[in-house]
Design a protein around this motif. Structure first.
Motif, short mmCIF file in Angstrom:
data_model
loop_
_atom_site.label_atom_id
_atom_site.label_comp_id
_atom_site.label_asym_id
_atom_site.label_seq_id
_atom_site.Cartn_x
_atom_site.Cartn_y
_atom_site.Cartn_z
N THR A 87 0.85 -1.18 0.00
CA THR A 87 0.00 0.00 0.00
C THR A 87 0.88 1.23 0.00
O THR A 87 2.08 1.15 0.28
CB THR A 87 -0.95 0.04 1.21
OG1 THR A 87 -0.16 0.12 2.41
CG2 THR A 87 -1.83 -1.19 1.28
N GLY A 88 0.29 2.38 -0.30
CA GLY A 88 1.06 3.61 -0.38
C GLY A 88 1.83 3.72 -1.69
O GLY A 88 2.80 4.46 -1.77
N VAL A 89 1.37 3.00 -2.71
CA VAL A 89 2.04 3.02 -4.02
C VAL A 89 1.53 4.21 -4.82
O VAL A 89 0.32 4.40 -4.96
CB VAL A 89 1.79 1.70 -4.78
CG1 VAL A 89 2.40 1.76 -6.17
CG2 VAL A 89 2.33 0.51 -4.00
N THR A 90 2.45 5.00 -5.35
CA THR A 90 2.07 6.15 -6.16
C THR A 90 2.34 5.92 -7.64
O THR A 90 1.86 6.67 -8.47
CB THR A 90 2.81 7.42 -5.69
OG1 THR A 90 4.22 7.18 -5.78
CG2 THR A 90 2.43 7.77 -4.26
N GLY A 91 3.10 4.88 -7.98
CA GLY A 91 3.37 4.58 -9.38
C GLY A 91 4.16 3.30 -9.54
O GLY A 91 4.81 2.83 -8.61
N VAL A 92 4.07 2.73 -10.74
CA VAL A 92 4.85 1.56 -11.10
C VAL A 92 5.80 2.01 -12.20
O VAL A 92 5.37 2.32 -13.30
CB VAL A 92 3.95 0.40 -11.59
CG1 VAL A 92 4.80 -0.80 -12.00
CG2 VAL A 92 2.95 0.00 -10.51
#
Length: 98
Positions: A26-31
């Motif tokens: 969680t807390g992902v802003t981009g790949v």
């Protein structure tokens, strides 16, 4: 076991590895990049590199900041200093305009 990092008032980031073959982040802003052996995720707490074999995305919801990856994991590491992107930007701007 879950690792929780709180580096700013609004940052919330968790990494949960289940049975060494399912990873919830969680807390992902981009790949930034991914293939069957390596993922590079932008998170609220910095870049997270994930390595393994037969890796694939099971679930991706960037609006909620959640990613689920399946495969055989053998390494995870943060690739920067752990400061939130906006905090790094302020310190850089502060250094430029002294």
């Amino acid at each position: 076991m879950a690792e929780e990092l709180y580096l700013s008032g609004t940052a919330h980031h968790e990494v949960v590895l289940v049975d060494r073959n399912t990873l919830d982040v969680t807390g992902v802003t981009g790949v930034d990049s991914f293939d069957s052996e390596e993922f590079l995720l932008q998170t609220e707490c910095g870049y997270l590199g994930i390595r393994g074999t037969n890796l694939h995305i099971k679930n991706l919801d960037l609006e909620q900041g959640k990613v689920t990856i399946e495969g055989d994991f053998y390494e995870m590491s943060y690739l920067d200093d752990g400061h939130h992107r906006s905090e790094r930007g302020k310190s850089l701007m502060g250094r430029l305009f002294r």
